[in-house]
Design a protein around this motif. Sequence first.
Motif, PDB file in Angstrom:
ATOM      1  N   GLN A 124       0.766  -1.064  -0.040  1.00  0.00           N
ATOM      2  CA  GLN A 124       0.087   0.089  -0.044  1.00  0.00           C
ATOM      3  C   GLN A 124       0.930   1.388   0.011  1.00  0.00           C
ATOM      4  OE1 GLN A 124      -2.956  -0.488  -1.114  1.00  0.00           O
ATOM      5  NE2 GLN A 124      -4.163   0.147   0.463  1.00  0.00           N
ATOM      6  N   SER A 126      -6.487  -3.156  -0.685  1.00  0.00           N
ATOM      7  CA  SER A 126      -5.316  -2.909  -1.712  1.00  0.00           C
ATOM      8  C   SER A 126      -5.727  -2.269  -2.914  1.00  0.00           C
ATOM      9  CB  SER A 126      -4.504  -4.170  -1.891  1.00  0.00           C
ATOM     10  OG  SER A 126      -3.433  -4.342  -2.803  1.00  0.00           O
ATOM     11  N   ASN A 127      -4.739  -1.274  -3.131  1.00  0.00           N
ATOM     12  CA  ASN A 127      -5.030  -0.715  -4.422  1.00  0.00           C
ATOM     13  C   ASN A 127      -4.362  -1.233  -5.657  1.00  0.00           C
ATOM     14  OD1 ASN A 127      -7.045   0.913  -2.967  1.00  0.00           O
ATOM     15  ND2 ASN A 127      -5.341   2.448  -2.606  1.00  0.00           N
TER      16      ASN A 127
END
Length: 259
Positions: free
Chosen positions: A44, A96-97
Motif C-alpha cells: 500500500q 489493496s489498491n
Amino acid sequence: MENQELLVGREGPVLTLTINREDKRNSLSPDVLDGICEQLRRGQDDADLRAIVLTAVGTKAFCAGADLASGKAFKPDYSQPRNQGLPQLFRLARESNVPIVGRINGTCMAGGMGLLAMCDMAIAADHALFGLPEVKVGVYPMQVLSMLQHVVPRRRLMELCFTGEPVSAQEALEMGLLNAVVPTAELDAAVQKMIDRLVDKSPTGIRRGKYATYAIEAMSFEESIKFMESQIALMSQTEDSIEGRTAFKEKRKPVWTGR
C-alpha cells in the motif's frame, strides 16, 4: 526471521508471492497468512508496485485450504472482536489498491478458494480442480463466502457449498472464477501476458479505479452514481489523467508518473 513458507520475489514493478508448503498441498498456516498480510500492507505504501501475483510451488495444488492435520484450524481467539488470519487477509486484499493476479497452478479448495476470490483476476492450469469441501468435515465455508458471493452466481455457489464436490478448471471458468484456463506449460506465459497488459497502463487510473470498484459494491444505484460522479471529477485532476489526454491529442504514447 525469514518466512520459509512464503517465498517473496520482486521483479521491477511486480511482486510475486509463492506459498511454499508443497508437502502440505500448500495449505494455509499462520506463517503463510501473516506473510501475505505483511506484503499487502507494505504494498500500500509502495508507489512503484504495479501488480501482485499470488501462486504456489509445484503443479499439484495452489492451496488446499486450512491445514486440518495441524489441529490448529478453527481455533480463533474469541477474546478478539476481529480475528487475524484469513479474515484479516481478506480485509487487506480488499483494501489493496494494487491489482492482484492469481496464478492457479493446481487444485484450489476451501480456504484456497478464498485466496482465489480475493484476486482481482486469475488464470489457471487446465488440470486444476476447484471446490468447497467443508461440508464433508462438518463445517461450512463461512469466511470464504464473504469473498466468493460477489464472484460466483448464487445457484452455482450454493451447489459448491452444499455438495462439497469439486469442479474442473473449465467449469470454474464458465462460472466466473477465472479469466482464463491454459495448459500447465503455458501458465507462466499467460500470467506474464496479463501482467504486461496491466503495467503499461496508468498506475493512478488502476489504483483509484480498483478502490472505486469495490467501494460501490454494497451501495444502491443512487449512492454509487453520486460517489462515482465525485470520483471522475477527482481523477481528472491527476497527473496521469492530464498526461493521458494530452498524449491522446498529440498521438503519442503516454508517460505515466503514477500521480
